[in-house]
Design a protein around this motif. Sequence first.
Motif, short mmCIF file in Angstrom:
data_model
loop_
_atom_site.label_atom_id
_atom_site.label_comp_id
_atom_site.label_asym_id
_atom_site.label_seq_id
_atom_site.Cartn_x
_atom_site.Cartn_y
_atom_site.Cartn_z
N THR A 378 0.83 -1.21 0.00
CA THR A 378 0.00 0.00 0.00
C THR A 378 0.87 1.26 0.00
N SER A 379 1.92 1.25 0.82
CA SER A 379 2.81 2.42 0.86
C SER A 379 3.50 2.63 -0.48
N ALA A 380 4.00 1.55 -1.09
CA ALA A 380 4.68 1.67 -2.38
C ALA A 380 3.71 2.15 -3.46
N LEU A 381 2.49 1.65 -3.44
CA LEU A 381 1.50 2.06 -4.44
C LEU A 381 1.15 3.53 -4.29
N GLN A 382 0.99 4.00 -3.06
CA GLN A 382 0.67 5.40 -2.84
C GLN A 382 1.82 6.30 -3.29
N GLN A 383 3.06 5.89 -3.02
CA GLN A 383 4.20 6.71 -3.45
C GLN A 383 4.29 6.76 -4.97
N LEU A 384 4.02 5.65 -5.64
CA LEU A 384 4.07 5.65 -7.10
C LEU A 384 3.01 6.57 -7.69
N VAL A 385 1.81 6.50 -7.12
CA VAL A 385 0.73 7.37 -7.62
C VAL A 385 1.04 8.83 -7.34
N ASP A 386 1.56 9.13 -6.13
CA ASP A 386 1.90 10.51 -5.80
C ASP A 386 3.02 11.04 -6.70
N ALA A 387 4.01 10.19 -6.98
CA ALA A 387 5.10 10.61 -7.88
C ALA A 387 4.57 10.88 -9.27
N GLY A 388 3.66 10.08 -9.75
CA GLY A 388 3.05 10.33 -11.04
C GLY A 388 2.24 11.61 -11.05
N THR A 389 1.58 11.90 -9.91
CA THR A 389 0.80 13.15 -9.82
C THR A 389 1.71 14.36 -9.92
N PHE A 390 2.81 14.36 -9.17
CA PHE A 390 3.74 15.48 -9.23
C PHE A 390 4.39 15.60 -10.61
N SER A 391 4.65 14.45 -11.25
CA SER A 391 5.28 14.48 -12.56
C SER A 391 4.34 15.05 -13.62
N ASN A 392 3.05 14.73 -13.49
CA ASN A 392 2.08 15.22 -14.47
C ASN A 392 1.66 16.67 -14.19
N PRO A 434 12.26 19.77 -8.70
CA PRO A 434 12.83 18.69 -9.54
C PRO A 434 12.14 17.35 -9.27
N TYR A 435 10.89 17.20 -9.70
CA TYR A 435 10.19 15.92 -9.54
C TYR A 435 10.64 14.94 -10.60
N LYS A 436 10.71 13.63 -10.21
CA LYS A 436 11.08 12.58 -11.13
C LYS A 436 9.87 11.73 -11.48
N GLU A 437 10.06 10.98 -12.52
CA GLU A 437 9.03 10.01 -12.88
C GLU A 437 8.95 8.92 -11.80
N PRO A 438 7.82 8.20 -11.72
CA PRO A 438 7.73 7.10 -10.74
C PRO A 438 8.90 6.14 -10.86
N SER A 439 9.48 5.78 -9.72
CA SER A 439 10.70 4.99 -9.70
C SER A 439 10.43 3.55 -10.14
N GLN A 440 11.28 3.04 -11.04
CA GLN A 440 11.18 1.64 -11.44
C GLN A 440 11.58 0.70 -10.30
N THR A 441 12.49 1.12 -9.49
CA THR A 441 12.88 0.30 -8.33
C THR A 441 11.72 0.13 -7.37
N LEU A 442 11.01 1.24 -7.13
CA LEU A 442 9.84 1.17 -6.26
C LEU A 442 8.76 0.29 -6.87
N TYR A 443 8.61 0.34 -8.18
CA TYR A 443 7.62 -0.49 -8.86
C TYR A 443 8.00 -1.97 -8.74
N GLN A 444 9.28 -2.30 -8.86
CA GLN A 444 9.72 -3.68 -8.69
C GLN A 444 9.53 -4.15 -7.26
#
Length: 784
Positions: A378-392, A434-444
């Motif tokens: 749940t924590s990883a999923l929320q961080q990925l979605v939040d990172a995508g929000t900041f990136s977009n 300086p926001y980054k795209e959602p991390s591939q490491t976090l996705y893995q």
Amino acid sequence: MSVEKLLRAEDLPKGSVDVEIEGLPEPDISITFDNQTGEVVVDIGEDEDSDVPFDSNLAEVVDPGVLENIGQELMDMFDADKSSRKDWEDQYSKGLKLLGFNIEERTRPFKGACGVSHPLLTESIVQFQSQALKELLPAEGPVRTQVLGKETREKIMQADRVRDFMNYQITNVMEEYTPEFDQLLFYTGYGGSAFKKVYYDENKDRMVSALVLADDLYIPYHGSSVMSECERITHRVSMSSNAYRKAVVRGQYLDTAEPASMSNNNPSIIQKAVDKTTGIQPTPEQEEVSLLEFQVDYDLPGFEDKDEDGEPTGIQLPYIITMDEISNSVVGIRRNWKEGDKKHARCQYYVHYLLVQGPGAYGLGFLHLVGGLSKTATSALQQLVDAGTFSNLPAGFKAKGARIMNDDVPLQPGEFRDMDAGGAELTSSLLPLPYKEPSQTLYQLLGFCVDAGRRLASIPDMQVGDSNQNAAVGTTIALLEKGSAVMSSIHKRLHYSQRLEFQLLAKGFGEYLPDDYPYDVPGESRSIKRSDFDDRVDVLPVSDPNIFSVAQRITMAQTQLQLAQSAPQMHNMYESYRRMYQAIGVRDIDALLNSQNVDKPKDPASENAQALDGSPLKAFAGQQHDAHIMMHLMFGMSPMLQSMPNVAVNLQKHIFDHITVKAEEDVEAELFRLYGTDPDKMVSPLQREGMIAVKTMQYFQEVKKQQEGLAGPQSDPLVDLKKQELQQNAASDQAKQQLDQSKVQLAQQREQADQQMDQANLALKQQQLGVQSAKQTQAPTKIR
């Protein structure tokens, strides 16, 4: 009611005082004086347990002061049990957030941040709930029966009646059973423990198997997950004030409980978390009574356990003591053993359903198994979605003097908005973070957590169609066992608990049903007897403890069918295909398969016809053996069978089978009548075999008499054979004599013919000589 008063010698008045009580019977008074201490014990009346009905509420006759002491003592025990599992309750209540039933509006790290929960925990619970419900509670009914001991026709019919009645009760009469069992599986999957309480409900006038959540049932710190091994069980019972009033009128409780509104009833932290998760809040209008029901061993004053001399032993006896949780007052005390039981064995009412057996009394659920992984996912999923929000939708800083129209409204796609930069360059007035795209490491990491949780929970379904059909049988079984080890062990625990539940239900039916209970089902009328629920029939769940899913069942049936097809001469192909059809859920299998050659009981005429075809015959328990034997004997007397020795031999063997089965049934019935089912009184297998041999000899003699009666009076076949041999020898001798006489006569005739021939030849020679001499006499003399 016994009344004891302790007096001292100095307390007694000087002289004598006569007290006369009119209108009352003379009480039974005993006075004991201790010379050493000077104490006098006056006992007036009989013991309390001598005149109180066994099933009555003992709280009505126990002294109020004693009830107060009991209430205080039990409340101390309850508080100790409650505090011992405080951490367990905290974990249980906090884990409800991981289910993701609530849509969380988060404000950190920013307003509108992602509040979604990963469904790993919920998926594990729902998958388990769906599989277990389908296997443990099929539409046809969850109960099957088996006969204990030797199968007889009477036992088989009794087992069928018990099975049909219990399935009828569970699927039709007990309307609350299916939804509560479904809910039990959910709570078992979540927290690892849920309970069933099996008892007779006087309001419903029938047996009830009620759901009891782990939040409402308290087990001591040293308790066991096996309910029969717990020294104390506390059940919090919540009921409406009207239901409590009905119980008071029936004499079940005292009218001393204090109803309170549901909102002021001090719910547990688990109940508060459940209400928050489901979005339901208690209403203050409805009042309810909160009771604490203790199953506890207690030495109740006035009802002590006594030895042969009538002296108290100090042994605590099992009671069900009910208290009002608000006022701490005892409202009910009942004996918790069967009347007449000298061992005072505790009656059992609770069944514990576990997901995984853990180190404590409560089981481990998916909350404990995959809860940590679900929280990480749940924590990883929320961080990925939040990172995508900041990136977009990036954010950042702007110069203080720069003005943007409608800066509080987000930009829409394709929109260009006016900005007053004060003559400066636009890029120097804005500084995005300086926001980054959602991390591939976090996705893995998210994928790793999900896969690990799914493997532990055995969520992935086995793809039966994708498996190699040409693989070896051992390989298929090994793969199946490897992929289903966790779920298979869980299913066996549920199967065990459900068996205990059905046994308690059957025991209750045997106690509270009338002697004969008729009931109607679609298409027919049936009846059940209270005596059917005895030790001759065992009640079991219809599920297979070794198979927990349709995929596993199909794979096992497919493997078995492949083995049977590889060597059809060694297998029952009909049964192999039947099991395959059952595994895939085909209905009306008899309409698909040819059942002519299936071993099943047949009437005597069909068996005679089968004997003519050369098919093997089999005798079954419960058949009318005498009728079968008579029909086969009559058929054996047919002239047609005299020319068919193989059929006659097969029929005779079948008659011997009927004699053997009949003898076994009669011996089992005799043993049951003499000794019951007590294994200590049962005879040895050798003695049983001897009794069967004696019965077999008796029945064979009866069959022989029946055969002689059908055939009429007959001599001994050996004598007949000897007579036939003598007659044949006599005929042979007579034929030889006639042949010898014929030879003699022929010889005589030849001799006579020879003599006649000799005489004829002699006469002929003499005649020839006479002619020659005559010729010589008559011849003239020659002149010279």
